[in-house]
Design an enzyme around this catalytic site. Structure first.
Site, PDB file in Angstrom:
ATOM      1  N   HIS A  42      -8.023  -4.380  -2.024  1.00  0.00           N
ATOM      2  CA  HIS A  42      -6.716  -3.883  -1.608  1.00  0.00           C
ATOM      3  C   HIS A  42      -6.170  -4.652  -0.415  1.00  0.00           C
ATOM      4  CE1 HIS A  42      -3.459  -1.063  -1.315  1.00  0.00           C
ATOM      5  NE2 HIS A  42      -3.796  -0.694  -0.095  1.00  0.00           N
ATOM      6  N   SER A  77       0.842  -1.189   0.000  1.00  0.00           N
ATOM      7  CA  SER A  77       0.000   0.000   0.000  1.00  0.00           C
ATOM      8  C   SER A  77       0.890   1.257   0.000  1.00  0.00           C
ATOM      9  CB  SER A  77      -0.953  -0.035   1.192  1.00  0.00           C
ATOM     10  OG  SER A  77      -1.927   0.973   1.087  1.00  0.00           O
ATOM     11  N   ASP A 111      -8.226  -5.190  -6.778  1.00  0.00           N
ATOM     12  CA  ASP A 111      -7.837  -3.971  -6.055  1.00  0.00           C
ATOM     13  C   ASP A 111      -8.128  -2.752  -6.917  1.00  0.00           C
ATOM     14  OD1 ASP A 111      -6.676  -1.973  -4.567  1.00  0.00           O
ATOM     15  OD2 ASP A 111      -4.678  -2.869  -4.490  1.00  0.00           O
TER      16      ASP A 111
END
Length: 402
Positions: free
Chosen positions: A351, A145, A318
Site C-alpha cells: 500500500h 489511501s 497492495d
C-alpha cells in the site's frame, strides 16, 4: 515555489452525526498561484497533514510533513508553476485542525466529547475552506489511501465542483480484513491503562504504548508480504539495535531480536511523538465507516451525477486496497458512461507504493491532469493491449482473466 499556510475559520460546523461545534478551524497549505481554473485539491492519507511539499529533510516525521514532496512542486508531476494546489488537514486530526486534542470555547480539551467524524465531514470542510480561498470549481481532486476515498466522496457530494477525480491506492469501502485490523489497532489504544477513557491530556503519562502498537499494525497492513521478506526476512537486528521500546517476556533474551521487530519498534517510536491517540481512533473510524454507496443502491448510482473524468491508480502488491477493488469501481464508472481510466502499477511495495514510488505514480498523474484519460502515460500499464479501444487503460490480465 510560492506557498502559504494558514487556518480557515469556518464558524459553526454541523457534523454528519448530528452534533455541532461552535467553531471549526481548518489548517491548510496552498502552493502556486490561482488563476481561476487551475486549482487542485489534494486529500491526505490517514495520518498525513496539510504539508504536501516543500521539505526535503528526511527527519520530517513521515507523513506528517511533505508527504508527496516528490510529486508536488515546480516541474514535478503536479506542477505548482501550473496548478494552484491546496491541501487541508481534516477535522479530527491533530495538525492544526480542530479535533479531540483541541480546546472548546470554554477552554476545556474536547477529548472524546469531540463529535464523531466522517469522511463526508472532511469533504464538506474542504469545500468551505476552498470557499474562503475564493476557489469555486476545481480542476481536480486527488488523494491516496483514505485520501482517495475522500476524493471519491467529492464525486458524490459535489459532482459539479471538479473536472476530474484521482483516487490512488483507494477503494469505495474497506473490506472485512481491513476493518478487523483497524478494530484491533483501536483496541490497543483503548486498553492502554493510560488512555483513561480518552481523558489523558493533563496527565503525566499518555497511551503511547497503545498508539505504538496500533501504528505497528498499520505498518504491517501497508507493506506487502514480498516486500517484508525482501527487507527483513528472518534476519536478526544488528548488535546496536535497542530492544527496550516495549516490555518483553523473560525468555526474550534467549531469542534473536529480529530486523522486522526493530523496524516496527522504530516506526512506532517516531509516530507516538507526533500523533494524538484519540485522533487515531477518530480517523480510523471515519475510514472504516465510509461507503461510497451509502444512501444509494450501488456505487454506480452514487457517482452517476459526476460528469468529469476519473483516474484510478492501483498497485499489484497492495492487499489493503486491492487492484480488484479499483477495477470494480472502474466498472461502476463505466456503467454510467463516466470516462475512467484504471492504471495498474506493478509493485512489490504494498500500500505504501503511492508514497514511495513517485517515478511510477508521477507520469500518469501528470498526463491525466494535462490530457484526461487520453494522457499517454495513463494508458502505459503493466499489460498494454494494442487492440484496446475502450478509452480506458487496460487492466493487468493475470489478475482478471477468466
Amino acid at each position: 515555489m510560492k506557498s502559504e499556510s494558514g487556518t480557515a475559520s469556518l464558524g459553526r460546523f454541523d457534523f454528519a452525526c448530528g452534533d455541532e461545534i461552535e467553531s471549526l478551524e481548518v489548517a491548510y497549505e496552498a502552493y502556486g498561484e490561482f488563476n481561476g481554473d487551475n486549482a487542485v485539491l489534494l486529500c491526505h492519507a490517514l495520518t498525513g497533514s496539510q504539508n504536501v511539499a516543500g521539505y526535503t529533510d528526511e527527519e520530517t516525521d513521515g507523513q506528517a510533513r511533505a508527504w508527496w514532496n516528490d510529486i508536488v512542486g515546480p516541474g514535478k508531476a503536479i506542477d505548482t508553476t501550473e496548478y494552484y494546489v491546496v491541501c487541508a488537514n481534516v477535522p479530527g486530526s491533530c495538525y492544526g485542525t480542530t479535533g479531540p486534542a483541541s480546546t472548546d470555547p470554554e477552554g476545556e480539551v474536547y477529548a472524546t466529547d469531540f463529535p464523531p467524524v466522517t469522511v463526508q465531514d472532511w469533504t464538506r470542510a474542504q469545500r468551505q475552506v476552498l470557499d474562503t480561498l475564493g476557489v469555486g470549481r476545481l480542476h481536480a481532486v486527488a488523494g491516496g489511501s483514505v485520501g482517495g476515498m475522500n476524493a471519491l466522496d467529492w464525486a458524490r457530494q459535489y459532482p459539479d465542483d471538479a473536472e476530474c477525480i484521482i483516487a490512488v491506492a483507494a477503494a469505495p469501502r474497506l473490506d472485512a480484513q481491513s476493518l478487523a485490523l483497524d478494530a484491533i489497532a483501536r483496541r490497543a489504544i483503548t486498553t492502554d491503562p493510560n488512555w483513561n477513557d480518552g481523558d489523558y491530556y493533563d496527565a503525566e503519562t499518555t497511551p503511547t504504548d497503545g498508539l505504538a502498537i496500533a501504528r505497528q499494525i498499520g505498518h504491517v497492513m501497508y507493506l506487502s508480504k514480498s516486500s517484508m521478506q525482501q527487507k527483513f526476512a528472518r534476519r536478526a537486528a544488528g548488535r546496536d539495535a535497542r530492544r527496550d521500546s516495549f516490555p518483553v517476556d523473560p525468555a526474550a533474551a534467549f531469542f534473536p531480536y529480529r530486523d522486522v521487530e526493530s523496524y516496527l519498534d522504530y516506526q512506532a517510536e517516531k509516530f507516538v511523538d507526533r500523533f494524538d491517540p484519540n485522533s487515531y481512533l477518530y480517523l480510523t473510524r471515519a475510514m472504516d465507516d465510509y461507503d461510497l454507496a451509502e444512501g444509494y443502491e450501488d456505487d454506480a448510482r452514487a457517482i452517476a451525477a459526476f460528469e468529469g473524468e476519473t483516474l484510478l491508480i492501483s498497485f499489484t502488491g497492495d492487499w489493503h486496497f486491492t487492484t480488484e477493488q479499483s477495477e470494480a469501481l472502474a466498472e461502476a464508472f463505466r456503467s454510467v458512461s463516466t470516462p475512467v481510466a484504471h492504471h495498474v502499477i506493478e509493485s512489490d511495495h504494498g500500500h505504501d507504493a503511492f508514497l514511495v514510488e513517485p517515478d511510477k505514480v508521477g507520469p500518469p498523474l501528470r498526463d491525466f491532469l494535462a490530457d484526461g484519460i487520453n494522457g499517454r502515460a495513463v494508458h502505459d500499464t503493466a499489460d498494454s493491449n494494442a487492440d484496446n479501444d475502450s478509452g480506458f487503460a487496460p487492466v493487468h490480465a493475470s489478475l482478471f482473466s477468466q
